[in-house]
Design a protein around this motif. Sequence first.
Motif, PDB file in Angstrom:
ATOM      1  N   GLY A  80       0.788  -1.215   0.000  1.00  0.00           N
ATOM      2  CA  GLY A  80       0.000   0.000   0.000  1.00  0.00           C
ATOM      3  C   GLY A  80       0.823   1.269   0.000  1.00  0.00           C
ATOM      4  O   GLY A  80       0.273   2.374  -0.077  1.00  0.00           O
ATOM      5  N   VAL A  81       2.163   1.114   0.068  1.00  0.00           N
ATOM      6  CA  VAL A  81       3.055   2.273   0.096  1.00  0.00           C
ATOM      7  C   VAL A  81       4.261   1.961  -0.781  1.00  0.00           C
ATOM      8  O   VAL A  81       4.887   0.914  -0.607  1.00  0.00           O
ATOM      9  N   PRO A  82       4.618   2.822  -1.741  1.00  0.00           N
ATOM     10  CA  PRO A  82       5.799   2.545  -2.562  1.00  0.00           C
ATOM     11  C   PRO A  82       7.083   2.710  -1.754  1.00  0.00           C
ATOM     12  O   PRO A  82       7.108   3.384  -0.722  1.00  0.00           O
ATOM     13  N   PHE A  83       8.160   2.086  -2.223  1.00  0.00           N
ATOM     14  CA  PHE A  83       9.462   2.240  -1.566  1.00  0.00           C
ATOM     15  C   PHE A  83      10.020   3.642  -1.783  1.00  0.00           C
ATOM     16  O   PHE A  83      10.716   4.178  -0.934  1.00  0.00           O
ATOM     17  N   ALA A  84       9.705   4.240  -2.914  1.00  0.00           N
ATOM     18  CA  ALA A  84      10.288   5.521  -3.293  1.00  0.00           C
ATOM     19  C   ALA A  84      10.055   6.585  -2.220  1.00  0.00           C
ATOM     20  O   ALA A  84       9.053   6.551  -1.492  1.00  0.00           O
ATOM     21  N   PRO A  85      10.978   7.553  -2.099  1.00  0.00           N
ATOM     22  CA  PRO A  85      10.802   8.623  -1.118  1.00  0.00           C
ATOM     23  C   PRO A  85       9.489   9.360  -1.295  1.00  0.00           C
ATOM     24  O   PRO A  85       9.007   9.546  -2.415  1.00  0.00           O
ATOM     25  N   GLY A  86       8.900   9.751  -0.172  1.00  0.00           N
ATOM     26  CA  GLY A  86       7.636  10.459  -0.215  1.00  0.00           C
ATOM     27  C   GLY A  86       7.080  10.623   1.182  1.00  0.00           C
ATOM     28  O   GLY A  86       7.679  10.176   2.163  1.00  0.00           O
ATOM     29  N   PRO A  87       5.918  11.251   1.293  1.00  0.00           N
ATOM     30  CA  PRO A  87       5.321  11.487   2.608  1.00  0.00           C
ATOM     31  C   PRO A  87       4.897  10.182   3.274  1.00  0.00           C
ATOM     32  O   PRO A  87       4.528   9.213   2.611  1.00  0.00           O
ATOM     33  N   ALA A  88       4.960  10.190   4.595  1.00  0.00           N
ATOM     34  CA  ALA A  88       4.558   9.005   5.359  1.00  0.00           C
ATOM     35  C   ALA A  88       3.055   8.790   5.236  1.00  0.00           C
ATOM     36  O   ALA A  88       2.274   9.729   5.075  1.00  0.00           O
ATOM     37  N   LEU A  89       2.669   7.522   5.301  1.00  0.00           N
ATOM     38  CA  LEU A  89       1.262   7.147   5.304  1.00  0.00           C
ATOM     39  C   LEU A  89       0.957   6.564   6.674  1.00  0.00           C
ATOM     40  O   LEU A  89       1.744   5.776   7.209  1.00  0.00           O
TER      41      LEU A  89
END
Length: 314
Positions: A80-89
């Motif tokens: 449900g969350v990609p490995f790539a950098p980004g905002p936390a879910l």
Amino acid sequence: MTILQPPVTAAPFHTPPLLHPVHDFGPRTLDFSRHVALMAIVNRTPDSFYDAGATFALDAAVGAALAAARDGADWVDIGGVPFAPGPALSAEEESDRVVPVIEAVAARSDVIISVDTFLPEVAARAIAAGAHVVNDTTGLANPGLAEVVAQTGAHLVITHSLAKPRTVYPRPSYVDVVSEVAAFLREKAELAISLGVAPEKIIVDPGHDLNKNTLHTLEITRRFNEIADLGFPALAAVSNKDFIGETLNQPKADRLAGSLASGVICILGGARILRMHNVAESAAAIRMTEAVLGWREPAYLLHNMGDVNEPAQP
């Protein structure tokens, strides 16, 4: 008449010294001494690496998982969350994405299910919903994940990565990438065992492209035997990755051949699980490799088997 031979592998194929070759995943048992498992990928994210959100809708995600099982996947990896950098879910939002998919697939198939997460709360909910494996791409950045696995008896995939979850790791550098990755995985496996995870529940993944450049990943692929020699079933996640694109100068849509070649090279180096997007093609590549290794009979035998050379079936 069977043509299968005893499980003796000829050079140049590497036979890893598996500590526990046979693994039970819910209703399924896999013998990694003579079988390579195919892990399909289902990302319930709007911005996934490969399909750019094509399986974000619940029905699409469930349908993709069941189709993968029909096409030959032993296993589906639901994230449900990609490995790539980004905002936390948040754990709540991530659970809302993956748990309904896991519940629906578990109710309709005996395929092995893993949840791609690094949050203990999400792992616990996913296992309760029917997941057999927690696939942690952060290398136990949160040791609480191992505690959840230990308490539930699930399997754990430990992946090499250096960055904190969803953060940038610029210009990764190694003196000897394979030796350092192997040492990391050995240390994290020992940590997991110290936290109660059974050794026969551990799988390792060197993390192709994760905090590594293309030269690093090619070296890992070439020397995959050193990862397999840790004694745990080794997973190779090579499908459509940037190292293939950079090596062959190809966009994601054209990387199938490079993905299959990389996957087979890893199998010959001792990989026993391939994580792939293109399920039917990957299943065929795995089955062909298993047949060459003497682990699988051909589907049929006609060619030069009688007085007349029978034509191949269509």
